[in-house]
Design an enzyme around this catalytic site. Structure first.
Site, mmCIF file in Angstrom:
data_model
loop_
_atom_site.group_PDB
_atom_site.id
_atom_site.type_symbol
_atom_site.label_atom_id
_atom_site.label_comp_id
_atom_site.label_asym_id
_atom_site.label_seq_id
_atom_site.Cartn_x
_atom_site.Cartn_y
_atom_site.Cartn_z
ATOM 1 N N THR A 1 16.065 14.963 38.138
ATOM 2 C CA THR A 1 17.500 14.755 38.258
ATOM 3 C C THR A 1 18.209 16.027 37.802
ATOM 4 O O THR A 1 17.601 16.921 37.212
ATOM 5 C CB THR A 1 17.941 13.531 37.428
ATOM 6 O OG1 THR A 1 19.340 13.306 37.598
ATOM 7 C CG2 THR A 1 17.651 13.723 35.947
ATOM 8 N N CYS A 2 19.502 16.129 38.107
ATOM 9 C CA CYS A 2 20.280 17.309 37.707
ATOM 10 C C CYS A 2 21.757 16.918 37.754
ATOM 11 O O CYS A 2 22.103 15.791 37.426
ATOM 12 C CB CYS A 2 19.975 18.492 38.622
ATOM 13 S SG CYS A 2 20.354 18.207 40.368
ATOM 14 N N GLY A 3 22.629 17.827 38.159
ATOM 15 C CA GLY A 3 24.040 17.498 38.256
ATOM 16 C C GLY A 3 24.383 16.711 39.502
ATOM 17 O O GLY A 3 25.112 15.731 39.450
ATOM 18 N N GLY B 1 21.779 16.513 42.375
ATOM 19 C CA GLY B 1 20.617 16.337 43.228
ATOM 20 C C GLY B 1 20.137 17.600 43.906
ATOM 21 O O GLY B 1 19.203 17.542 44.712
ATOM 22 N N TRP C 1 23.492 13.225 37.960
ATOM 23 C CA TRP C 1 24.489 12.995 36.910
ATOM 24 C C TRP C 1 25.875 12.693 37.477
ATOM 25 O O TRP C 1 26.650 11.947 36.878
ATOM 26 C CB TRP C 1 24.563 14.186 35.961
ATOM 27 C CG TRP C 1 25.336 13.856 34.728
ATOM 28 C CD1 TRP C 1 26.581 14.276 34.382
ATOM 29 C CD2 TRP C 1 24.924 12.964 33.688
ATOM 30 N NE1 TRP C 1 26.977 13.721 33.181
ATOM 31 C CE2 TRP C 1 25.968 12.909 32.737
ATOM 32 C CE3 TRP C 1 23.772 12.205 33.454
ATOM 33 C CZ2 TRP C 1 25.886 12.131 31.578
ATOM 34 C CZ3 TRP C 1 23.696 11.433 32.301
ATOM 35 C CH2 TRP C 1 24.746 11.404 31.391
#
Length: 282
Positions: free
Chosen positions: A239-241, A243, A268
């Site tokens: 996961t990240c900010g 995708g 996120w």
């Protein structure tokens, strides 16, 4: 030299295949809104000969406010066919940073059933540093025939994440900066709180990329995940900010032989915006 990813092709290989009708080159550059850069305009000025621009924000699920979410297989098939891409072709993706958004495009084609999709090692910076050819001429391709087959097991939704956190047994690895993950620095997207999903681990994507914009070697990558507390024996969700850079972690994990991988597409941006989401902070 230590082993690196099987999904990387070098600049020599690509230059030798610029005229191959079965090789499709895609510029998948993308930038955060606050960077105020227009990747399509940059592409129009300078790109690898024969390359096409792939806009991950336009070839996406436009029914949601979330950025660059995966479209349906039908939408993707139509868009890619219209670009002139067909089943069975070899696809090489790159970006203007070196290794930032190209892995997201690589992951997208992989999720859509493409086996022969690769990332140009070092991206456009390495290509230009070696004084290889660039152009401003855009060469459209005749319409192709592409049939996507979406691998749903590789993509996680908000509901999947809630279940994964509740049930345990999986690792969630976040590619954002440590400060954002800890909740001590603001998110770049306005009105989103920073913090982390319960039980998630943190490995900023930049830790896996060298100063030339190239993925580091297998031994380094494996040790970095171990140092981050990631149990490599478990299924892993990246996961990240939004995708995009999560796919760098996915690429790195694939490189060290991990097979039970999936990516939280909303990441996120979705998690922090949902009032029912649990957010942890230091």
């Amino acid at each position: 030299m230590a082993e690196r990813s099987k999904w990387l092709v070098d600049t020599d290989w690509l230059e030798n295949h610029l005229d191959s009708p079965d090789v499709v080159i895609l510029d998948g550059s993308w930038h955060m809104p606050q960077e105020e850069r227009d990747p399509e305009a940059e592409f129009a000025r300078t790109h690898i000969p024969g390359a096409l621009f792939f806009d991950i924000d336009k070839i996406a699920d436009l029914s949601t406010d979330l950025p660059h979410m995966l479209p349906s297989a039908e939408v993707f098939s139509a868009a890619v066919s219209n670009m002139g891409i067909s089943d069975g072709q070899t696809i090489v993706v790159y970006d203007v940073i070196g290794l930032r958004s190209a892995p997201r495009l690589w992951w997208t084609f992989r999720v859509m059933g493409v086996q022969d999709v690769y990332i140009l090692d070092g991206g456009l910076p390495k290509w230009k540093a070696e004084k290889r050819p660039v152009t401003d001429a855009i060469q459209p391709r005749s319409k192709g025939h592409f049939s996507a087959r979406l691998d749903h097991s590789a993509v996680r939704s908000h509901e999947d994440m809630v279940k994964a956190i509740r049930d345990g047994g999986v690792e969630i690895v976040d590619a954002r900066s440590t400060e954002r993950w800890r909740g001590t620095a603001p998110e770049p997207r306005p009105h989103l709180p920073s913090g982390r999903m319960p039980g998630s681990k943190n490995l900023p994507f930049g830790d896996l990329i060298d100063e030339k914009g190239m993925l580091k070697d297998v031994d380094f990558i494996k040790q970095r995940f171990i140092d981050a507390g990631v149990g490599l024996e478990k299924p892993i969700i990246t996961t990240c900010g939004s995708g995009a850079t999560a796919a760098i972690l996915t690429l790195a994990l694939d490189t060290i032989g991990q097979q039970r991988l999936s990516l939280y597409d909303g990441s996120w941006t979705e998690w922090a915006a949902r009032p029912e989401s649990v957010i942890e902070r230091d």
